[in-house]
Write a protein that holds these residues in place. Structure first.
Motif, PDB file in Angstrom:
ATOM      1  N   LEU A  42       0.819  -1.206   0.000  1.00 59.53           N
ATOM      2  CA  LEU A  42       0.000   0.000   0.000  1.00 59.53           C
ATOM      3  C   LEU A  42       0.854   1.258   0.000  1.00 59.53           C
ATOM      4  N   ALA A  43       2.096   1.147   0.437  1.00 60.44           N
ATOM      5  CA  ALA A  43       2.995   2.307   0.475  1.00 60.44           C
ATOM      6  C   ALA A  43       3.728   2.524  -0.843  1.00 60.44           C
ATOM      7  N   LEU A  44       3.524   1.659  -1.838  1.00 68.12           N
ATOM      8  CA  LEU A  44       4.210   1.837  -3.118  1.00 68.12           C
ATOM      9  C   LEU A  44       3.813   3.179  -3.737  1.00 68.12           C
ATOM     10  N   PRO A  45       4.790   4.032  -4.083  1.00 64.61           N
ATOM     11  CA  PRO A  45       4.444   5.327  -4.692  1.00 64.61           C
ATOM     12  C   PRO A  45       3.963   5.159  -6.128  1.00 64.61           C
ATOM     13  N   LEU A  46       3.058   6.018  -6.543  1.00 60.33           N
ATOM     14  CA  LEU A  46       2.602   6.012  -7.926  1.00 60.33           C
ATOM     15  C   LEU A  46       3.467   6.950  -8.757  1.00 60.33           C
ATOM     16  N   ARG A  47       3.365   6.814 -10.056  1.00 62.16           N
ATOM     17  CA  ARG A  47       4.315   7.484 -10.937  1.00 62.16           C
ATOM     18  C   ARG A  47       4.017   8.957 -11.175  1.00 62.16           C
ATOM     19  N   GLU A  48       2.747   9.361 -11.098  1.00 63.76           N
ATOM     20  CA  GLU A  48       2.392  10.732 -11.458  1.00 63.76           C
ATOM     21  C   GLU A  48       1.491  11.373 -10.406  1.00 63.76           C
ATOM     22  N   PRO A  49       1.914  11.427  -9.150  1.00 64.18           N
ATOM     23  CA  PRO A  49       1.030  12.012  -8.128  1.00 64.18           C
ATOM     24  C   PRO A  49       0.884  13.520  -8.301  1.00 64.18           C
ATOM     25  N   ASP A  50      -0.298  14.022  -8.034  1.00 67.65           N
ATOM     26  CA  ASP A  50      -0.558  15.465  -8.085  1.00 67.65           C
ATOM     27  C   ASP A  50      -1.672  15.746  -7.080  1.00 67.65           C
ATOM     28  N   ALA A  51      -1.298  16.216  -5.917  1.00 74.10           N
ATOM     29  CA  ALA A  51      -2.264  16.418  -4.842  1.00 74.10           C
ATOM     30  C   ALA A  51      -3.302  17.466  -5.203  1.00 74.10           C
ATOM     31  N   ASN A  52      -2.901  18.499  -5.947  1.00 79.62           N
ATOM     32  CA  ASN A  52      -3.851  19.548  -6.319  1.00 79.62           C
ATOM     33  C   ASN A  52      -4.940  19.011  -7.239  1.00 79.62           C
ATOM     34  N   LEU A  53      -4.522  18.302  -8.271  1.00 79.78           N
ATOM     35  CA  LEU A  53      -5.510  17.742  -9.194  1.00 79.78           C
ATOM     36  C   LEU A  53      -6.361  16.684  -8.499  1.00 79.78           C
ATOM     37  N   LEU A  54      -5.752  15.911  -7.612  1.00 74.66           N
ATOM     38  CA  LEU A  54      -6.513  14.891  -6.900  1.00 74.66           C
ATOM     39  C   LEU A  54      -7.616  15.528  -6.061  1.00 74.66           C
ATOM     40  N   ALA A  55      -7.323  16.648  -5.433  1.00 67.26           N
ATOM     41  CA  ALA A  55      -8.339  17.319  -4.626  1.00 67.26           C
ATOM     42  C   ALA A  55      -9.521  17.758  -5.482  1.00 67.26           C
ATOM     43  N   ILE A  56      -9.238  18.276  -6.663  1.00 72.33           N
ATOM     44  CA  ILE A  56     -10.309  18.700  -7.566  1.00 72.33           C
ATOM     45  C   ILE A  56     -11.120  17.503  -8.036  1.00 72.33           C
ATOM     46  N   LEU A  57     -10.454  16.444  -8.441  1.00 70.54           N
ATOM     47  CA  LEU A  57     -11.149  15.263  -8.938  1.00 70.54           C
ATOM     48  C   LEU A  57     -11.953  14.594  -7.831  1.00 70.54           C
ATOM     49  N   ASP A  58     -11.409  14.594  -6.613  1.00 70.59           N
ATOM     50  CA  ASP A  58     -12.167  14.067  -5.479  1.00 70.59           C
ATOM     51  C   ASP A  58     -13.471  14.840  -5.297  1.00 70.59           C
ATOM     52  N   ARG A  59     -13.376  16.146  -5.396  1.00 67.91           N
ATOM     53  CA  ARG A  59     -14.567  16.965  -5.200  1.00 67.91           C
ATOM     54  C   ARG A  59     -15.609  16.684  -6.284  1.00 67.91           C
ATOM     55  N   GLN A  60     -15.151  16.525  -7.508  1.00 70.59           N
ATOM     56  CA  GLN A  60     -16.082  16.224  -8.596  1.00 70.59           C
ATOM     57  C   GLN A  60     -16.735  14.860  -8.380  1.00 70.59           C
ATOM     58  N   ALA A  61     -15.935  13.866  -7.988  1.00 73.50           N
ATOM     59  CA  ALA A  61     -16.481  12.526  -7.779  1.00 73.50           C
ATOM     60  C   ALA A  61     -17.467  12.512  -6.618  1.00 73.50           C
ATOM     61  N   GLU A  62     -17.129  13.201  -5.537  1.00 69.49           N
ATOM     62  CA  GLU A  62     -18.039  13.254  -4.393  1.00 69.49           C
ATOM     63  C   GLU A  62     -19.345  13.942  -4.779  1.00 69.49           C
ATOM     64  N   ALA A  63     -19.242  14.984  -5.594  1.00 67.80           N
ATOM     65  CA  ALA A  63     -20.454  15.683  -6.029  1.00 67.80           C
ATOM     66  C   ALA A  63     -21.346  14.766  -6.850  1.00 67.80           C
ATOM     67  N   LEU A  64     -20.745  13.951  -7.708  1.00 65.94           N
ATOM     68  CA  LEU A  64     -21.538  13.023  -8.516  1.00 65.94           C
ATOM     69  C   LEU A  64     -22.221  11.985  -7.641  1.00 65.94           C
ATOM     70  N   LEU A  65     -21.511  11.499  -6.640  1.00 67.15           N
ATOM     71  CA  LEU A  65     -22.111  10.516  -5.746  1.00 67.15           C
ATOM     72  C   LEU A  65     -23.265  11.120  -4.941  1.00 67.15           C
ATOM     73  N   ALA A  66     -23.136  12.405  -4.593  1.00 66.63           N
ATOM     74  CA  ALA A  66     -24.133  13.046  -3.743  1.00 66.63           C
ATOM     75  C   ALA A  66     -25.354  13.529  -4.509  1.00 66.63           C
ATOM     76  N   ARG A  67     -25.199  13.779  -5.812  1.00 64.30           N
ATOM     77  CA  ARG A  67     -26.280  14.392  -6.585  1.00 64.30           C
ATOM     78  C   ARG A  67     -26.987  13.376  -7.466  1.00 64.30           C
ATOM     79  N   GLN A  68     -27.341  12.247  -6.918  1.00 64.54           N
ATOM     80  CA  GLN A  68     -27.951  11.187  -7.721  1.00 64.54           C
ATOM     81  C   GLN A  68     -29.264  11.628  -8.360  1.00 64.54           C
ATOM     82  N   GLY A  69     -30.008  12.497  -7.698  1.00 66.50           N
ATOM     83  CA  GLY A  69     -31.299  12.892  -8.245  1.00 66.50           C
ATOM     84  C   GLY A  69     -31.287  14.200  -8.991  1.00 66.50           C
TER      85      GLY A  69
END
Length: 339
Positions: A209-236
């Motif tokens: 689980l500690a293996l690093p990934l090749r292209e990490p980007d915390a800023n982009l991950l935060a944005i994508l997380d927010r988009q994914a969470e919004a999709l999960l929350a806005r089912q209707g």
């Protein structure tokens, strides 16, 4: 640990979906091998979820894999198709995983956002001593051999590509009966492969689980997380599906009329006519979508302006600045400072 009995769920689910980007994986696989995928499988019957996600009925996905397996004479087609996976085939989930720091973060996203890609049996992650397992039960029915094998091969291949570690898997379990030839499975997965199991399982050492990934980007991950969470929350909540498609095409750096038409399995002329029928145009749709997303991205101070421009599909920061000034009357930097 208790498991759900397979005997009680021996029929396939009838009202589940998989993401259209994921189904595209099979079309791409066939085309790369000189097959006319559209002629063989027919046009992809894309539906829109209430929040604009493009999806395809699970029955079509299962039948398409069976048709391709029969045509190519490959009973282990799921493994062959799954190993060609790319982040774009996993859609928003794929891009989120791509920007994680390590394998643990990536698996956590797979567990959390799983149903954006595969709306059948949910994934869950469990730790067993010095091993970690990703598990799929059968509480919502059996998906079928090729569906399961494609999905598991895709997850394993994605993690290999992101970590650079070819020998990740210790054990893979499938709920389906063993095939006549288990060789293709043993060669691909590398570890122990079991069939006729109560659940589908991928087991890896906990330390991985500690293996690093090749292209990490915390800023982009935060944005994508927010988009994914919004999709999960806005089912209707309803959304313009074309805007959702354009947002994906922007992340892939191809927000063009031709790409949008292809995503809808339409000719460019037909898409233009449909836009005209609703008093719209591609350029207006593109500008509207970019402006809306730009304001969302600019509200996150962790994103540089170059990152915002890239997320919107611009090859140059200066082009984004000119466009934003046209939309809002001020530069993106000034708009952000006013917040």
């Amino acid at each position: 640990m208790t498991s759900v009995s397979r005997a009680a769920h021996n029929t396939p689910p009838t009202s589940n979906y998989v993401a259209a980007t994921y189904v595209q994986l099979l079309y791409d696989y066939l085309e790369a091998r000189g097959q006319d995928a559209r002629a063989l499988l027919g046009p992809m019957p894309v539906e829109r979820s209430p929040v604009g996600l493009e999806r395809v009925a699970l029955g079509f996905w299962e039948q398409s894999l069976a048709t391709a397996s029969a045509l190519l004479g490959d009973p282990a087609l799921g493994v062959a198709v799954g190993r060609t996976i790319t982040p774009r085939h996993f859609g928003l989930l794929g891009y989120a995983v791509l920007n994680c720091a390590d394998l643990g973060q990536a698996l956590a996203r797979m567990e959390r956002y799983h149903r954006l890609i595969y709306d059948v049996n949910p994934a869950r992650i469990e730790v067993d001593g010095d091993r970690v397992e990703v598990r799929w039960g059968v509480e919502r029915g059996l998906s079928g051999q090729l569906v399961d094998e494609t999905g598991i091969a895709a997850v394993v291949q994605m993690t290999r590509d992101l970590t650079g570690e070819p020998q990740l898997v210790e054990r893979v379990c499938f709920v389906n009966p063993p095939p006549a030839d288990t060789g293709p499975y043993e060669r691909f997965f590398g570890g122990e492969v079991r069939f006729n199991q109560p659940e589908t399982v991928i087991r890896v050492p906990l330390e991985y689980l500690a293996l690093p990934l090749r292209e990490p980007d915390a800023n982009l991950l935060a944005i994508l997380d927010r988009q994914a969470e919004a999709l999960l929350a806005r089912q209707g909540e309803a959304a313009d599906p074309l805007e959702g498609q354009l947002a994906r095409l922007m992340r892939e750096r191809r927000p063009t009329l031709e790409a949008l038409a292809a995503a809808n399995h339409l000719s460019v002329r037909t898409l233009q006519r449909r836009l005209s029928e609703r008093d719209d145009s591609f350029q207006a749709l593109l500008a509207r979508t970019r402006y809306r997303l730009a304001k969302e991205y600019l509200r996150d101070p962790r994103l540089e302006l170059t990152d915002v421009a890239a997320l919107l599909g611009y090859s140059e920061h200066s082009a984004f600045t000119r466009a934003f000034r046209h939309w809002s009357g001020e530069s993106p930097a000034r708009w952000r400072r006013r917040l």
